[in-house]
Design a protein around this motif. Sequence first.
Motif, PDB file in Angstrom:
ATOM      1  N   GLU A  27       0.831  -1.212   0.000  1.00  0.00           N
ATOM      2  CA  GLU A  27       0.000   0.000   0.000  1.00  0.00           C
ATOM      3  C   GLU A  27       0.865   1.262   0.000  1.00  0.00           C
ATOM      4  O   GLU A  27       0.570   2.232  -0.709  1.00  0.00           O
ATOM      5  CB  GLU A  27      -0.938   0.002   1.204  1.00  0.00           C
ATOM      6  N   ILE A  28       1.930   1.243   0.796  1.00  0.00           N
ATOM      7  CA  ILE A  28       2.838   2.402   0.820  1.00  0.00           C
ATOM      8  C   ILE A  28       3.496   2.547  -0.545  1.00  0.00           C
ATOM      9  O   ILE A  28       3.605   3.652  -1.086  1.00  0.00           O
ATOM     10  CB  ILE A  28       3.885   2.262   1.938  1.00  0.00           C
ATOM     11  N   GLY A  29       3.924   1.425  -1.107  1.00  0.00           N
ATOM     12  CA  GLY A  29       4.557   1.445  -2.423  1.00  0.00           C
ATOM     13  C   GLY A  29       3.659   2.059  -3.487  1.00  0.00           C
ATOM     14  O   GLY A  29       4.121   2.824  -4.346  1.00  0.00           O
ATOM     15  N   GLU A  30       2.365   1.745  -3.440  1.00  0.00           N
ATOM     16  CA  GLU A  30       1.432   2.314  -4.404  1.00  0.00           C
ATOM     17  C   GLU A  30       1.337   3.829  -4.252  1.00  0.00           C
ATOM     18  O   GLU A  30       1.183   4.549  -5.245  1.00  0.00           O
ATOM     19  CB  GLU A  30       0.055   1.670  -4.241  1.00  0.00           C
ATOM     20  N   LYS A  31       1.446   4.320  -3.026  1.00  0.00           N
ATOM     21  CA  LYS A  31       1.341   5.761  -2.785  1.00  0.00           C
ATOM     22  C   LYS A  31       2.564   6.526  -3.281  1.00  0.00           C
ATOM     23  O   LYS A  31       2.477   7.688  -3.639  1.00  0.00           O
ATOM     24  CB  LYS A  31       1.140   6.030  -1.289  1.00  0.00           C
ATOM     25  N   ILE A  32       3.737   5.842  -3.264  1.00  0.00           N
ATOM     26  CA  ILE A  32       4.975   6.540  -3.645  1.00  0.00           C
ATOM     27  C   ILE A  32       5.580   5.985  -4.935  1.00  0.00           C
ATOM     28  O   ILE A  32       6.712   6.308  -5.276  1.00  0.00           O
ATOM     29  CB  ILE A  32       6.009   6.507  -2.504  1.00  0.00           C
ATOM     30  N   HIS A  33       4.816   5.130  -5.622  1.00  0.00           N
ATOM     31  CA  HIS A  33       5.217   4.581  -6.921  1.00  0.00           C
ATOM     32  C   HIS A  33       6.486   3.721  -6.824  1.00  0.00           C
ATOM     33  O   HIS A  33       7.441   3.907  -7.579  1.00  0.00           O
ATOM     34  CB  HIS A  33       5.388   5.696  -7.961  1.00  0.00           C
ATOM     35  N   MET A  34       6.465   2.781  -5.864  1.00  0.00           N
ATOM     36  CA  MET A  34       7.541   1.805  -5.702  1.00  0.00           C
ATOM     37  C   MET A  34       6.905   0.444  -5.461  1.00  0.00           C
ATOM     38  O   MET A  34       5.734   0.352  -5.115  1.00  0.00           O
ATOM     39  CB  MET A  34       8.434   2.149  -4.492  1.00  0.00           C
ATOM     40  N   THR A  35       7.706  -0.607  -5.588  1.00  0.00           N
ATOM     41  CA  THR A  35       7.193  -1.934  -5.263  1.00  0.00           C
ATOM     42  C   THR A  35       7.158  -2.103  -3.752  1.00  0.00           C
ATOM     43  O   THR A  35       7.909  -1.436  -3.016  1.00  0.00           O
ATOM     44  CB  THR A  35       8.089  -3.039  -5.859  1.00  0.00           C
ATOM     45  N   GLY A  36       6.297  -2.981  -3.285  1.00  0.00           N
ATOM     46  CA  GLY A  36       6.257  -3.286  -1.858  1.00  0.00           C
ATOM     47  C   GLY A  36       7.589  -3.818  -1.361  1.00  0.00           C
ATOM     48  O   GLY A  36       8.012  -3.533  -0.245  1.00  0.00           O
ATOM     49  N   GLN A  37       8.277  -4.596  -2.205  1.00  0.00           N
ATOM     50  CA  GLN A  37       9.578  -5.151  -1.841  1.00  0.00           C
ATOM     51  C   GLN A  37      10.607  -4.031  -1.620  1.00  0.00           C
ATOM     52  O   GLN A  37      11.380  -4.068  -0.667  1.00  0.00           O
ATOM     53  CB  GLN A  37      10.059  -6.109  -2.930  1.00  0.00           C
ATOM     54  N   ALA A  38      10.605  -3.031  -2.484  1.00  0.00           N
ATOM     55  CA  ALA A  38      11.533  -1.903  -2.337  1.00  0.00           C
ATOM     56  C   ALA A  38      11.222  -1.111  -1.066  1.00  0.00           C
ATOM     57  O   ALA A  38      12.132  -0.679  -0.344  1.00  0.00           O
ATOM     58  CB  ALA A  38      11.473  -1.002  -3.560  1.00  0.00           C
ATOM     59  N   VAL A  39       9.938  -0.923  -0.788  1.00  0.00           N
ATOM     60  CA  VAL A  39       9.534  -0.236   0.443  1.00  0.00           C
ATOM     61  C   VAL A  39      10.009  -1.042   1.651  1.00  0.00           C
ATOM     62  O   VAL A  39      10.559  -0.488   2.609  1.00  0.00           O
ATOM     63  CB  VAL A  39       8.003  -0.020   0.478  1.00  0.00           C
ATOM     64  N   GLY A  40       9.820  -2.360   1.611  1.00  0.00           N
ATOM     65  CA  GLY A  40      10.247  -3.217   2.714  1.00  0.00           C
ATOM     66  C   GLY A  40      11.737  -3.110   2.975  1.00  0.00           C
ATOM     67  O   GLY A  40      12.180  -3.083   4.131  1.00  0.00           O
ATOM     68  N   ALA A  41      12.539  -3.036   1.915  1.00  0.00           N
ATOM     69  CA  ALA A  41      13.989  -2.909   2.072  1.00  0.00           C
ATOM     70  C   ALA A  41      14.341  -1.594   2.756  1.00  0.00           C
ATOM     71  O   ALA A  41      15.210  -1.536   3.631  1.00  0.00           O
ATOM     72  CB  ALA A  41      14.677  -3.008   0.710  1.00  0.00           C
ATOM     73  N   ARG A  42      13.647  -0.530   2.377  1.00  0.00           N
ATOM     74  CA  ARG A  42      13.913   0.770   2.996  1.00  0.00           C
ATOM     75  C   ARG A  42      13.479   0.785   4.462  1.00  0.00           C
ATOM     76  O   ARG A  42      14.158   1.365   5.310  1.00  0.00           O
ATOM     77  CB  ARG A  42      13.218   1.886   2.207  1.00  0.00           C
TER      78      ARG A  42
END
Length: 142
Positions: A27-42
């Motif tokens: 969901e966060i990834g969709e808001k900032i135009h990233m994959t969920g996996q990339a958000v998880g890494a950050r």
Amino acid sequence: MDNYSIDDIDYRILQYIIEDSRLTQKEIGEKIHMTGQAVGARIRRMRELEIIEGYTVRWNPQKLGQNIHAFITVFLSSNKVHPPFQKFAQEHVNVAELHRVSGEGCYWMRVYAKDQEELSTFLDLLLEFGNYRVNLGMGKLK
């Protein structure tokens, strides 16, 4: 790890987590135009750097019968009582927050109690460590 910074993307992720920690990484990834996996890494990186220390829940103490909200400034009687006072405050169920402060007093506490009697009993226990000043919360504004 003393000198680190986060970029704008990390900051945006952090703001979404602060606002609602139940959001999924997808969901966060969709808001900032990233994959969920990339958000998880950050998020993992921010946890490793201790920028994110944990997750919490906002709750309403009055719904649980804790009608008294007190802000207490504690003035310890000697330097020797710091460790036992800290142990007492960390273990006591009425203490929601404990901060060591500079300026007036030694510690600042946020305390919840169901009624005046419970608060009075708590304050009697504080006298073992020193003196205090109490301010009662009249309503949360933010």
